[in-house]
Design an enzyme around this catalytic site. Structure first.
Site: not given
Ligand code: NDP
Length: 276
Positions: A45, A75, A108
């Protein structure tokens, strides 16, 4: 060690446990992500704003792991919301990662003050249709933000990545997400080390009982609740430890004692008012 796979509402699957790289120094990212991949993590991530997508990309490239065995999330940063900027942003992220697609692309933060997240979400639908992102989701979205996406667009987000740890268990939001088929991802799963989570008797007693560390207990608690998580560590031993969580089970009483630590205590920003 087999990491459970969670099925998303679009039919794709995500490894429930991954490695997060917020605040991993860009200079160290390649080395630490390589170590995570050697340890067995297959889900990474990252985010454009973390400044370390290139290191993640180098680690992926040198790993030799087939692309379809990896799950990579990045993101869209707040300043890039809106249909015009978002395309350049995903193209830049893909170039830095050295990938032609990410597995999951997230907005995000909602930044309700900008009022661009609905338009931005439609753009993410296009990225998914074009194959630049296999799945699309959001982060830090509260119920009113999600309600607008559901009312005004065609796609229910696959995930909502929100602050979630024992002192901030998000039970109301989780019920809404569960009811709408949106998977919950926890950021700050260890409370970002900002309060004495590991000193809580509910956590330390369970750790002693099972001969594991408090961090492992907290990770197990998340897994038992069906949460997707990717604890961050820049410490090699902890990267290994955080993945070694499938050799013990918490009892129902131990889970309930950790549930009782919820006191609505955020350690990060409130998405309704954040303006960064
Ligand atoms: P975490 O809750 O994962 O906590 C990280 C902290 O815990 C670090 O200080 C780390 O120390 C410490 N730690 C990790 N493992 C252990 C262990 N086994 N024992 C003791 N201490 C430990 O916080 P994050 O904010 O990093 O959240 C995880 C991920 O979530 C991020 O990396 C990022 O991918 C994502 N995220 C997303 C956000 C969003 O807005 N969508 C916001 C924040 C995070 P050390 O590194 O020194 O080992």
């Amino acid at each position: 060690m087999t990491v459970p796979q969670i099925t998303l509402n679009d039919g794709h699957t995500i490894p429930q446990l991954g490695y997060g790289v917020f605040k991993v120094d860009p200079e160290e990212t390649e080395r630490l992500v390589s170590l995570a991949l050697e340890t067995g993590y297959r889900h990474i991530d990252t985010a454009a704003v973390y400044g370390n997508e290139e290191g993640v990309g180098r680690a992926i490239a040198s790993s030799g792991i087939p692309r379809d065995e990896l799950f990579i999330t990045t993101k869209l940063w707040n300043s890039e919301q809106g249909s015009a900027r978002a395309r350049a942003a995903i193209e830049t992220s893909l170039e830095k990662l050295g990938l032609d697609r990410v597995d999951l692309y997230l907005i995000h933060w909602p930044r309700p003050d900008l009022d661009l997240y609905v338009e931005t979400w439609r753009q993410l639908e296009t990225f998914r249709d074009e194959g630049l992102a296999t799945s699309i989701g959001v982060s830090n979205f509260h119920r009113p933000h999600l309600e607008r996406l559901l009312a005004e667009t065609e796609t229910v987000p696959a995930v909502d990545q929100v602050e979630l740890h024992p002192a901030f268990a998000q039970t109301e939001l989780r019920t809404y997400l569960d009811d709408h088929g949106i998977r919950t991802e926890a950021w700050g799963p260890l409370g970002q080390g900002k309060y004495d989570l590991f000193g809580e008797p509910a956590v330390s007693d369970a750790a002693a009982a099972h001969g594991v560390t408090p961090a492992q207990v907290v990770i197990r608690w998340h897994l038992d609740h069906g949460t997707i998580l990717f604890p961050k560590s820049s410490t090699p031993e902890r990267i290994a430890q955080n993945f070694d969580v499938f050799g013990f089970d918490l009892t129902a009483d131990e889970v309930a004692a950790i549930d009782a630590l919820d006191r609505g205590q955020r350690v990060g920003s409130d998405p309704d008012t954040a303006t960064f």
